[in-house]
Design a protein around this motif. Structure first.
Motif, PDB file in Angstrom:
ATOM      1  N   GLY A 184      -3.009  -2.571  -7.080  1.00 50.25           N
ATOM      2  CA  GLY A 184      -2.598  -2.522  -5.681  1.00 50.25           C
ATOM      3  C   GLY A 184      -2.230  -1.115  -5.227  1.00 50.25           C
ATOM      4  O   GLY A 184      -1.350  -0.477  -5.816  1.00 50.25           O
ATOM      5  N   ASP A 185      -2.896  -0.662  -4.203  1.00 50.96           N
ATOM      6  CA  ASP A 185      -2.596   0.653  -3.645  1.00 50.96           C
ATOM      7  C   ASP A 185      -1.235   0.587  -2.946  1.00 50.96           C
ATOM      8  O   ASP A 185      -0.989  -0.280  -2.113  1.00 50.96           O
ATOM      9  N   GLY A 186      -0.344   1.505  -3.287  1.00 46.48           N
ATOM     10  CA  GLY A 186       0.982   1.525  -2.676  1.00 46.48           C
ATOM     11  C   GLY A 186       2.033   0.747  -3.447  1.00 46.48           C
ATOM     12  O   GLY A 186       3.200   0.748  -3.070  1.00 46.48           O
ATOM     13  N   LEU A 187       1.643   0.083  -4.531  1.00 46.73           N
ATOM     14  CA  LEU A 187       2.599  -0.662  -5.355  1.00 46.73           C
ATOM     15  C   LEU A 187       3.046   0.230  -6.516  1.00 46.73           C
ATOM     16  O   LEU A 187       2.289   0.455  -7.459  1.00 46.73           O
ATOM     17  N   TYR A 188       4.280   0.715  -6.429  1.00 46.82           N
ATOM     18  CA  TYR A 188       4.791   1.620  -7.457  1.00 46.82           C
ATOM     19  C   TYR A 188       6.093   1.124  -8.083  1.00 46.82           C
ATOM     20  O   TYR A 188       6.781   1.873  -8.756  1.00 46.82           O
ATOM     21  N   ASN A 189       6.413  -0.106  -7.821  1.00 44.14           N
ATOM     22  CA  ASN A 189       7.621  -0.682  -8.411  1.00 44.14           C
ATOM     23  C   ASN A 189       7.340  -2.131  -8.775  1.00 44.14           C
ATOM     24  O   ASN A 189       7.149  -2.976  -7.908  1.00 44.14           O
ATOM     25  N   PHE A 190       7.289  -2.412 -10.078  1.00 44.94           N
ATOM     26  CA  PHE A 190       6.990  -3.758 -10.560  1.00 44.94           C
ATOM     27  C   PHE A 190       8.233  -4.509 -10.996  1.00 44.94           C
ATOM     28  O   PHE A 190       8.137  -5.588 -11.595  1.00 44.94           O
ATOM     29  N   GLY A 191       9.401  -3.945 -10.716  1.00 46.33           N
ATOM     30  CA  GLY A 191      10.632  -4.524 -11.247  1.00 46.33           C
ATOM     31  C   GLY A 191      10.827  -5.983 -10.914  1.00 46.33           C
ATOM     32  O   GLY A 191      11.253  -6.770 -11.767  1.00 46.33           O
ATOM     33  N   GLU A 192      10.511  -6.378  -9.665  1.00 49.92           N
ATOM     34  CA  GLU A 192      10.710  -7.768  -9.257  1.00 49.92           C
ATOM     35  C   GLU A 192       9.853  -8.717 -10.089  1.00 49.92           C
ATOM     36  O   GLU A 192      10.293  -9.795 -10.483  1.00 49.92           O
ATOM     37  N   LEU A 193       8.628  -8.301 -10.388  1.00 48.71           N
ATOM     38  CA  LEU A 193       7.747  -9.120 -11.218  1.00 48.71           C
ATOM     39  C   LEU A 193       8.197  -9.102 -12.672  1.00 48.71           C
ATOM     40  O   LEU A 193       8.217 -10.144 -13.341  1.00 48.71           O
ATOM     41  N   LEU A 194       8.591  -7.937 -13.158  1.00 46.82           N
ATOM     42  CA  LEU A 194       8.994  -7.819 -14.562  1.00 46.82           C
ATOM     43  C   LEU A 194      10.230  -8.650 -14.873  1.00 46.82           C
ATOM     44  O   LEU A 194      10.401  -9.114 -16.005  1.00 46.82           O
ATOM     45  N   GLY A 227       6.021   8.847   0.213  1.00 42.90           N
ATOM     46  CA  GLY A 227       7.395   8.401   0.430  1.00 42.90           C
ATOM     47  C   GLY A 227       8.075   7.908  -0.831  1.00 42.90           C
ATOM     48  O   GLY A 227       9.073   7.186  -0.767  1.00 42.90           O
ATOM     49  N   LEU A 228       7.549   8.305  -1.994  1.00 41.70           N
ATOM     50  CA  LEU A 228       8.144   7.879  -3.257  1.00 41.70           C
ATOM     51  C   LEU A 228       9.392   8.701  -3.579  1.00 41.70           C
ATOM     52  O   LEU A 228      10.307   8.212  -4.241  1.00 41.70           O
ATOM     53  N   ILE A 229       9.388   9.946  -3.133  1.00 42.12           N
ATOM     54  CA  ILE A 229      10.552  10.811  -3.306  1.00 42.12           C
ATOM     55  C   ILE A 229      10.726  11.641  -2.034  1.00 42.12           C
ATOM     56  O   ILE A 229       9.814  11.737  -1.211  1.00 42.12           O
ATOM     57  N   ARG A 230      11.897  12.257  -1.899  1.00 48.06           N
ATOM     58  CA  ARG A 230      12.146  13.225  -0.842  1.00 48.06           C
ATOM     59  C   ARG A 230      12.707  14.480  -1.491  1.00 48.06           C
ATOM     60  O   ARG A 230      13.507  14.391  -2.430  1.00 48.06           O
TER      61      ARG A 230
END
Length: 389
Positions: free
Chosen positions: A213-223, A327-330
């Motif tokens: 998935g493009d834009g999916l950089y956090n799998f924590g909810e699934l994990l 928008g992953l970091i600032r």
């Protein structure tokens, strides 16, 4: 009345052909119908529909009996009954026509908008199975607008909406949309209601969509979701390990799994290796920043980030710019000093290893504060002693 006689004739005839465990239900149907006890009749019908032996009786029961008093029935219970009955019809066209009778009947009933959505979404499922993608999407869009205006929505309706929506996006290979809707479906239903085979399939599909998935950089909810444990003892256990590797930016595990026979048998993943590598670099960057203290984040050397992300030093600036644009970091980049200052990292749902990292940070912060307090108290005591002298 003729209707009452027709109902009695049907119930008696059905009772004669029914297996022994169902006959008492037909007696109750007739008794409660005669006494016009619609709520009690609905409750008995709900018990009847859950019995496996009742399957061949559901469609004729609706046509000959339930349809006569359906307006007096709880409409949500009615749609659930009709939905179950429609699944016993093998021909999709006939099944869809059977469900559409409820869709059309409920369409203009403002007090039963939730029941209308449920009927529409179950009909949309049949449209999807029949490859009517346009019709399915139209139902999804219409139902979404209705649900957004309802103050309260029963979980069974949410489950139906998100299940069909996820299936549609899966068929269209739209990974981010599938991922979000599939997770929302799981939040609206109990895992006990899902078979083991379906759990494995859903965990497998969610894992692939998270990776691709493009834009999916956090799998924590699934994990952190128990459905992922269904892969542990399955042939797809490696996929679960790959997800954890991505979420923690583990390049070594990714390299090992990407060379495994299981991975190489997946053309979809093999053809996406360049995309996956870049995604892992970005997630490694996020993890590298996340692990560090506020002070360390203020001045991260290109060489440090290159080591953590496994990219060449001259590629670090481009990687950071990519993370900033997504928008992953600032933060900011100092090209002269070859450093990066990060003020913010995208909020994340953390798995246990990352929670442990936060716990260690808090413990270190607590020890640091304690040391400073003790130091201030000691210095203060010394100052008082000097003044006393």
């Amino acid at each position: 009345m003729q209707v009452d006689r027709d109902v009695t004739v049907y119930l008696n005839k059905a009772k004669q052909s029914a297996p022994a465990e169902l006959r008492e239900f037909f007696d109750q149907f007739e008794d409660l119908y005669d006494r016009k006890l619609w709520h009690q009749l609905t409750l008995v019908l709900n018990k009847f529909v859950r019995l496996p032996s009742a399957t061949p009786f559901l469609v004729p029961l609706y046509d000959e009996f339930v349809s006569e008093w359906q307006k007096r029935m709880n409409q949500l219970s009615l749609v659930l009954f009709v939905t179950t009955a429609s699944r016993t019809i093998k021909d999709p066209t006939t099944s869809l026509a059977f469900l559409n009778r409820q869709v059309e009947r409920l369409k203009d009933q403002s007090e039963d908008r939730d029941s209308y959505v449920l009927a529409s979404m179950e009909a949309a499922h049949i449209k999807l199975v029949s490859a009517d993608f346009e019709g399915c999407k139209a139902s999804i869009d219409e139902s979404e607008k209705i649900l957004s205006d309802l103050p309260v929505v029963d979980t069974v309706i949410n489950a139906s909406f998100y299940r069909v929506s996820a299936d549609y996006y899966k068929a269209k290979a739209l990974y981010p949309q599938f991922y979000h809707n599939a997770l929302l479906f799981l939040s609206s239903t109990s895992l006990e209601e899902i078979s083991t085979a379906e759990k494995i399939e859903r965990a497998y599909d969610l894992s692939l969509s998270a990776l691709l998935g493009d834009g999916l950089y956090n799998f924590g909810e699934l994990l952190m979701h128990p459905i992922l444990d269904s892969l542990t003892s399955s042939p797809s256990a490696w996929l679960r390990n790959l997800l954890f590797a991505f979420n923690s930016g583990d390049n070594d595990t990714f390299e090992k799994i990407s060379k495994s026979p299981e991975f190489l048998k997946m053309p979809l993943l093999v053809s996406s290796i360049a995309f996956l590598s870049q995604k892992l670099c970005l997630m490694s960057l996020m993890e590298s920043v996340f692990r560090r203290s506020k002070e360390e984040r203020g001045r991260l050397a290109f060489t440090t980030l290159a080591k953590d992300t496994r990219v060449a030093v001259h590629e670090v600036e481009h990687l950071v710019m990519k993370a900033l644009s997504l928008g992953l970091i600032r933060g900011s980049i100092d090209e002269i000093d070859a450093t990066v200052s990060v003020s913010w990292v995208q909020p994340r749902v953390l798995e246990m290893g990352q929670i442990k990292t936060i716990n260690e940070k808090l413990a270190g912060w607590s020890d640091n504060v304690r040391e400073k307090v003790v130091s201030l108290e000691r210095d203060g005591a010394v100052e008082i002693s000097i003044l006393a002298e």
